[in-house]
Each structure stands twice: as C-alpha cells, then as structure tokens.
Design an enzyme around this catalytic site. Structure first.
Site, PDB file in Angstrom:
ATOM      1  N   GLY A  14       0.788  -1.221   0.000  1.00 41.72           N
ATOM      2  CA  GLY A  14       0.000   0.000   0.000  1.00 41.72           C
ATOM      3  C   GLY A  14       0.817   1.266   0.000  1.00 41.72           C
ATOM      4  O   GLY A  14       0.321   2.341   0.354  1.00 41.72           O
ATOM      5  N   ASP A 121      -8.223   6.811   2.709  1.00 44.75           N
ATOM      6  CA  ASP A 121      -7.100   7.460   3.390  1.00 44.75           C
ATOM      7  C   ASP A 121      -6.479   8.531   2.511  1.00 44.75           C
ATOM      8  O   ASP A 121      -6.562   8.484   1.278  1.00 44.75           O
ATOM      9  CB  ASP A 121      -6.045   6.421   3.769  1.00 44.75           C
ATOM     10  CG  ASP A 121      -5.551   5.624   2.564  1.00 44.75           C
ATOM     11  OD1 ASP A 121      -6.392   5.280   1.706  1.00 44.75           O
ATOM     12  OD2 ASP A 121      -4.345   5.334   2.479  1.00 44.75           O
ATOM     13  N   ASP A 122      -5.841   9.506   3.156  1.00 45.57           N
ATOM     14  CA  ASP A 122      -5.065  10.558   2.499  1.00 45.57           C
ATOM     15  C   ASP A 122      -5.882  11.320   1.452  1.00 45.57           C
ATOM     16  O   ASP A 122      -5.434  11.532   0.323  1.00 45.57           O
ATOM     17  CB  ASP A 122      -3.805   9.966   1.846  1.00 45.57           C
ATOM     18  CG  ASP A 122      -2.918   9.260   2.861  1.00 45.57           C
ATOM     19  OD1 ASP A 122      -3.043   9.558   4.062  1.00 45.57           O
ATOM     20  OD2 ASP A 122      -2.110   8.408   2.453  1.00 45.57           O
TER      21      ASP A 122
END
Length: 808
Positions: A14, A121-122
């Site tokens: 990831g 995420d992010d």
C-alpha cells in the site's frame, strides 16, 4: 464463520512509489507461506487503476495477470484482498459513480477474489455541493457507499474499510470525541472491519491500552495497517530492522495486522521474517520464554536465513541465473522464486557479470559478454592511469588522522581487484547494513556508535586543534584512538558498499544500492572531516573564525532525540546519513548531499583525506595531464615540468595546505580540491613569498627557457590580481577542484567538494567562490555537471566567470 474469526496477518502493498512486479509478488507469497502469514492486500498507491483511474476496468491482459496472482495466493494458502481507493474524486451521491464502483469490484470478484477493501485514506475532508445536500457528514457519505458495496458483493467474510481519520493524530478533536469516528462506529455494518494505524501514521509502539479507546469508539476490534517499515516518505531511508514495539497481547484485541513495508522488495526479508515469528509466537499459547517473541532473537534467526538468500546468484527482477539453482533448497525452504512466463523488466544472463551489466531501464541485457560502453571507458581509463609512474610509501586509508600518506599508484594497482569480483557478504557486514538501516524511531548498534563517536570527536576536537599543545597527552591519545576507531567504521561502510555491488545477488543490489551508495558518500565526508580536525582547527584566539564560533551551526542531537515519542519520523529527513550531515558544519546545506546514484553501480573504492606533502608529485603530474588534454597538443613545458602544477596548485599547497583534500581510488590519486580560507591575507602572502620564489625558479633570461613557460609565468602573475571588496565581503574563501575525466562517478567529486566546504565552514568561512575564466569551458562544464551551480539554489550565481556559493 471460521474465516471471520481468523486473525489476518500478512502484508499490505500500500505504499506510494513503483508497485512490485508480478514475479516479486510470487516470491512474496512463497515467503509468506513459509513464515506462516495468511493475508495479502493489494493496494499500491501508484497503480493508476487502484487509485487515480479507479473507474476504469482492467484490460484482458491485466485481468489475466490479476487472475494469476489471485490463483497463486490461494495455492499458497493466502487470502488475497483487493483494495480500491476511490476517495480522491468520487461523488458519493452519484448513481453513475456507484455503478462504476460496483462494476470494477464485480470484475475483480469474477476473477476469483473473495476479500475486498475500500480505502478513504489521504484525501480531503471536503464534499461537493451534491454530496453536502445528500449526506449529513463526510463520514455518513463514506459509510453509506461502503455498506451498499458490502451488500452488493454478498457480504464477504473479509471486507475492510480504511477511514480518513485512520490514526489518533488525525482525529479531530480526539479519538473519543471525533464525530467522524463516532459515525463510523455507529453506522458501519458490524461485520465490516475498520483499518487503523495506531496513535500515529507510523506508530512507535502499539499496546492494548492505546487501542482500547479506538476499539470502543468503532464498536469493533480494528485491523492494524502497520507502517513501521514503510519508507515511501523519505528517499534516503530504508528499514531492515525486526518487527518491534507491538505488545504480544495485541492479537486478542485486533481483527488482524498487515505490514506495509519498504518500497524496495528485497529490503523486506527481515521485516516479514520477523513478523512471521511474532505471529507464530502468538499462535503458541504456551507461556515459557522460548515461545515468547523476542525481537533480537527473531532478528538473529532472520539474519541467518537472509545470509543464504543474499548470496544466491539472482538477477534483478528475481530471475535465477541457472535453471537448477538451489532446486533442493527450494523444496524445503520455499525461497527461490518460481520461473515466470512473463519476463521481468530486467532479465538475467546465463552468467553473472561484473556490474554494470546493463542500464536499469533496459528491457534486455547486452547481446554479448562485452561490457557496456560506460564500463569499458572507465576500465580503459584505469589502464591508462595504471601505466603512470607512482610514488612509493603510500599509507592505506584508515591510518591515524594526520599521518603522512603518499599517492603511489603502482602499489595501489597491485592490491586492486579486492572489490571487483563476486563474493559472499559476511554476517558482520549484513549486521552492519541492518544496524545502519534499522527502524524509523530507533537506530541499530552500528548507527548509534557512528553518531556517538562523531559527536564526541567533534565536541572534543579542541584537544587536537592548533593550540593542542596545552592539552594533556593522554587526552590527545584518547581523541586519536577514538578517531581511529571511527575511521575504521567508515572504512567498513565503504567496504560494505563494495561488497553489495560485488555480490552475486543482483536483485538485492538494485534494490539496496541507492542506500548503501548514499551511506558510502556520507562516510567519505565524515572520515575526511575527522582526519582534517586533527591539528587543523583554528584556535579560539584566531580573528578569522573559530570552531567554537561555528559550533552552533552543527546539530547537537540525534534525529531520534529530536523526534521524541510524539513526532512522525518524516520530521527529520535522511536517516543516519541525514544525522551525520547535521553534525557537520554545513549540515543545513542539504543540496550538497543530494545527488542520485549513478546509472551503473560501481564497486570502486574511494578515499578522501587531507593533503600531505608526499602527494605533491602525484598532484603535479595529474594537473599537467589535464592541461595537456585541454591544449590537445604535445608536451609544451618539458624544460620545466613543474610549471603547470606551480601555477594551478603550488600557492595553495605551499601557503595553506590545511585546506587541501585528496581523492584517491585503488590506483592512487584521481582528484583534489584546494581551498583558501581568507583570500585577502592569502594574496598578500603570495606576493611576499610565493611569486619571488617562482621568479627565481623560472628566470626570464636563459637559453633553456621554453617560450610557453614565459607565457605561463605571466599568467601566474596575473592570477594574483585583486578581487573587488564587494565579492570578498560575502565570499571570503576560494576553491579549486580538479579530477581526472575517467572519474565516471560524479558524486564522488561532489563529496570531495563537500569535505572542503565543511573544513572552510568549520573555521569560520561564510562564502566561497571558484574562479572560472570564459575560455576555461571545460572547467565550467565540469562544475555545471557536478551540480555546483545548483548546490545552493537561490544562494549561488555566476557572474563575470566566478561561481559563488554561500555557506550560511
């Protein structure tokens, strides 16, 4: 039900950066099977169809590769989890986007995948106008879509959800009071697992206590996405240390733990090996000490196994050099990768050749055993230089700082070849490698020793300064003894680089080379600096500048100390190399240390050290050769062979030798850099002593005087011209850099330049210039190629043939 209860332990691909190849993933599955891991999550951030182009379905060829990967994982007893990251641009309220999301996941499901993950995420927390009208919050939008996808896929036993607030430091205002997490905990379907990284993005420790709060808010045990060994946030850091800082009791409070490791595949042997040891220890329910997980014991076991792996003749891309290589060991240990019908980007030849073998971006090796042009030219240059006369009595690198040393090339040539052939990495070298690239919050023993010794030697350098006669002899001996040990460690780092390049395993080489290469250059500068400190630091009474005044420019704490418990490791860049850099006087000039590794890895050993009087003959010979090459003619100064050296190097070597550094390889001197701390005082001394000596040595009258000699003498006198005060006020120091054109690794010249700038800054210089005449195009091109014009961006410029650079 059994699948829902099983603890998921394995690997998440990831990271940001180039995804692993299909062949590497197959090797990964072999490792995981052998070490007892059970789950692989596919989610590389730079796979376009995983994140940026998530709406696009896979092509038939991509489908075939993905299907093969899923089948391979299942054959190894691994659960394959496919992850999608639509959060950057998805419109949660759009039926079209929801249809595209279902289409993409249905395609993967049809390939045989039975476990999935949706990652948010992010990404930015903001919502578009349509989503703001349709959903009460950002969390509500994510949960609604996730629940629908989960039902659409038939409620698979493993379905992961990565929230935007995926660690304690990202929760607002806190974990327990975060409206986002509260919505996730309340509205997300109970059989969907939530991903969590801990208190930080990269958590130093994970304990039952720190997870209790988030488990309560999420109303379910989380799955840890562990970034302990992730290195995608710093191009100079690598993490080879053991799995550490995770309490043994975690397993009963988690759904699983997946390690997101180094971008470089080959760097993950120890991290994953030790993760397997941690997981197996927790599966054993006995309480005796032998079954409890110990990071040090796990590291020793992993090192033992990795030694065998490191010395396999594998080519980059994990392709064995012999079809029958280690066939028996493969069956028992599951280490050697399977052959693949899909060729790797870098394909191996039938024999292991000395690097450089072929460019990194080449699709195939050279068609014949002949070396590529870059290496052949370098070898030709070595042969030419090896024929030159040498100076005897050369002392090898690692001798006492300040000890005399010559530049003999013949003696060097006799010992040449110690790093060129294929050899086995020793266990001590591998331990050194791991210790220098340990963990994000912790250095290994070798790195700790390196930084502690450098700090002590720098702090106590007054014992061997120019006024060291006042220091007790035993204190001086202590400093030099510790300096000798420090130099030996730097030599070991250089030899480690050499052994990695000369090793049989090219797969490991191409993944680790940028890091061992960076450490080698760092060690060269640090070693040269410690050698220079012995007897060359100005006393406190000097008006030009002192080490004491310069000390506040140097770092006083290690990166680990600066980070503390509450900081993310990317706060301090560079790892061990960065910390050594900060301990040097010019540590804040980061561009000096930033140069990418060469395309062709080289195993040539280099040494940078202060100048000694015995080097003069070799240096004069080198600059005479360089002058003749630029002139493109015959020997024009045969009557006075020293005239070129006297003009180019003589004044500095005679009047300020303490600011001269030598670059040498196995064959002898191949470069030098000379510095003048205070140009004003140097010019006065030159006119008073050097020029009269030159006029006596090269008289204007006499039948033996060569016509060109007179021209050079005239130029020598012009060289001593005055510089404007406006220049010297900001740039009081001057340098000259020379290197043989056969020096193909330009970074070594930059490292040589850094050694001089460090010495000048340590004694108070605030700026340096290098004079380049408009006609001296070769030198200007060399400095440009070296990156000197861009070393200090915004602080360097070229005017009237003078290259300037501030040392502030």
């Amino acid at each position: 039900m059994e699948e829902k209860k099983q603890f998921l332990c394995g690997v998440v691909e990831g990271f940001y950066g180039r995804p692993w190849s299909m062949d590497q993933r197959k090797v990964l599955f072999q490792w995981m099977q052998h070490w007892g891991l059970n789950t692989y999550l596919y989610g590389p951030k730079d796979d376009l169809k995983h994140r940026l182009l998530w709406r696009e379905v896979y092509s038939p060829e991509e489908e075939g590769q993905l299907r093969t990967l899923i089948v391979e994982a299942k054959s190894r007893g691994l659960r394959f989890v496919y992850a999608l990251s639509p959060g950057q641009d998805i419109v949660f309220s759009s039926s079209c986007d929801l249809t595209l999301l279902k289409r993409k996941l249905r395609q993967v499901s049809d390939l045989g995948c039975q476990a999935f993950a949706i990652l948010f995420d992010d990404i930015d927390h903001s919502m578009c106008q349509a989503d703001s009208e349709a959903f009460s919050s950002f969390a509500h939008a994510q949960v609604t879509v996730t629940n629908e996808i989960y039902r659409f896929l038939g409620e698979p036993p493993v379905f992961l959800f990565c929230p935007t607030e995926y660690c304690g430091s990202l929760c607002s205002p806190s974990i327990s009071k975060s409206p986002y997490l509260q919505t996730v905990g309340e509205d997300l379907l109970p059989d969907i697992t939530v991903v969590w990284t801990g208190s930080k993005v990269i958590s130093r420790k994970l304990s039952v206590h720190c997870l209790a709060e988030v488990e309560s808010v999420l109303q379910r045990p989380p799955l840890i996405w562990d970034n302990l060994h992730a290195n995608d946030y710093d191009s100079r850091r690598l993490f080879l240390g053991p799995f550490k800082g995770r309490e043994p009791q975690l397993r009963s409070h988690l759904r699983g733990l997946l390690l997101n490791p180094n971008c470089e595949f080959e760097a993950n042997y120890i991290p994953l090996h030790t993760l397997g040891s941690w997981y197996r220890a927790e599966k054993e329910e006995r309480k005796d000490e032998e079954c409890e997980y110990c990071p040090d014991r796990a590291l020793s076991a992993a090192l033992h196994d990795w030694m065998e792996e490191l010395n396999q003749p594998l080519q980059a891309g994990r392709q064995s050099t012999r079809a029958d290589q280690r066939s028996s060991a493969t069956a028992s240990r599951c280490k050697t990768p399977d052959r693949s019908d899909c060729p790797s980007t870098l394909r191996g030849t039938s024999t292991v050749a000395k690097l450089p073998v072929f460019p990194l971006n080449s699709s195939s090796p050279p068609s014949s055993p002949t070396k590529v042009n870059g290496e052949r030219e370098a070898q030709d240059g070595e042969k030419k230089r090896s024929n030159n006369p040498s100076q005897p009595n050369h002392q090898p690198p690692g001798s006492r700082p300040g000890a005399p040393s010559g530049g003999g090339r013949a003696q060097k040539a006799q010992g040449r070849g110690g790093c060129g052939g294929k050899g086995l990495l020793s266990e001590s070298q591998v331990r050194l490698l791991v210790g220098l690239h340990y963990l994000p919050h912790e250095h290994g023993p070798s790195a700790q020793k390196l930084l502690q010794d450098l700090t002590w030697l720098k702090t106590n350098c007054h014992l061997v300064g120019t006024n060291s006669k006042k220091a007790p002899p035993q204190k001086i001996d202590e400093w030099r003894g510790r300096a000798s040990r420090f130099l030996s460690l730097c030599e070991e780092i250089a030899q480690l680089h050499c052994s990695v390049v000369g090793g049989a395993n090219r797969a490991v080489l191409y993944d680790l080379y940028p890091y061992v290469w960076d450490l080698r250059n760092m060690a060269l500068v640090a070693k040269a600096f410690i050698c220079w400190l012995d007897g060359r630091v100005l006393s406190d009474s000097s008006t030009l500048g002192t080490w004491k005044n310069c000390f506040h420019w140097c770092g006083k704490s290690s990166g680990a100390d600066l980070l503390g418990v509450e900081s993310e490791p990317w706060v301090f860049k560079g790892g061990v190399s960065g910390e050594v850099q900060m301990l040097l006087p010019i540590g804040n000039s980061s561009e000096l240390f930033t140069h990418p590794p060469p395309l062709f890895p080289t195993s040539r050993l280099y040494n940078i050290r202060p100048y000694h009087s015995k080097d003069k003959l070799e240096l004069y010979r080198m600059v005479r050769q360089l002058h003749l090459r630029t002139q493109g003619g015959q020997e024009s100064s045969i009557a006075h062979p020293d005239i070129i050296g006297d003009r180019c190097l003589g004044p500095c070597l005679a009047l300020c030798p303490e600011y001269s550094f030598i670059l040498e390889d196995e064959l002898g001197v191949c470069g030098c850099v000379l510095g003048i701390l205070d140009v004003r005082s140097f010019a006065k001394r030159c006119q008073a002593s050097w020029m009269p000596a030159m006029r006596d040595k090269y008289p204007h009258k006499g039948g033996n005087t060569h016509p060109n000699t007179q021209d050079l003498i005239q130029l020598m006198e012009e060289d001593q011209g005055e510089y404007p005060d406006s220049l010297l006020y900001h740039f009081p120091s001057q340098l000259r850099l020379d290197a043989l054109p056969e020096l193909v690794d330009i970074s070594v010249s930059r490292t040589l330049l850094t050694a001089l700038l460090t010495a000048l800054k340590a004694n108070g210089s605030q700026g340096v210039f290098c004079e380049v005449q408009p006609t001296d195009r070769q030198r200007l091109e060399f400095l440009t190629k070296l990156g000197f014009l861009e070393i200090l961006r915004g602080e360097a410029r070229s005017r009237e043939g003078v290259v300037l650079g501030r040392l502030l």
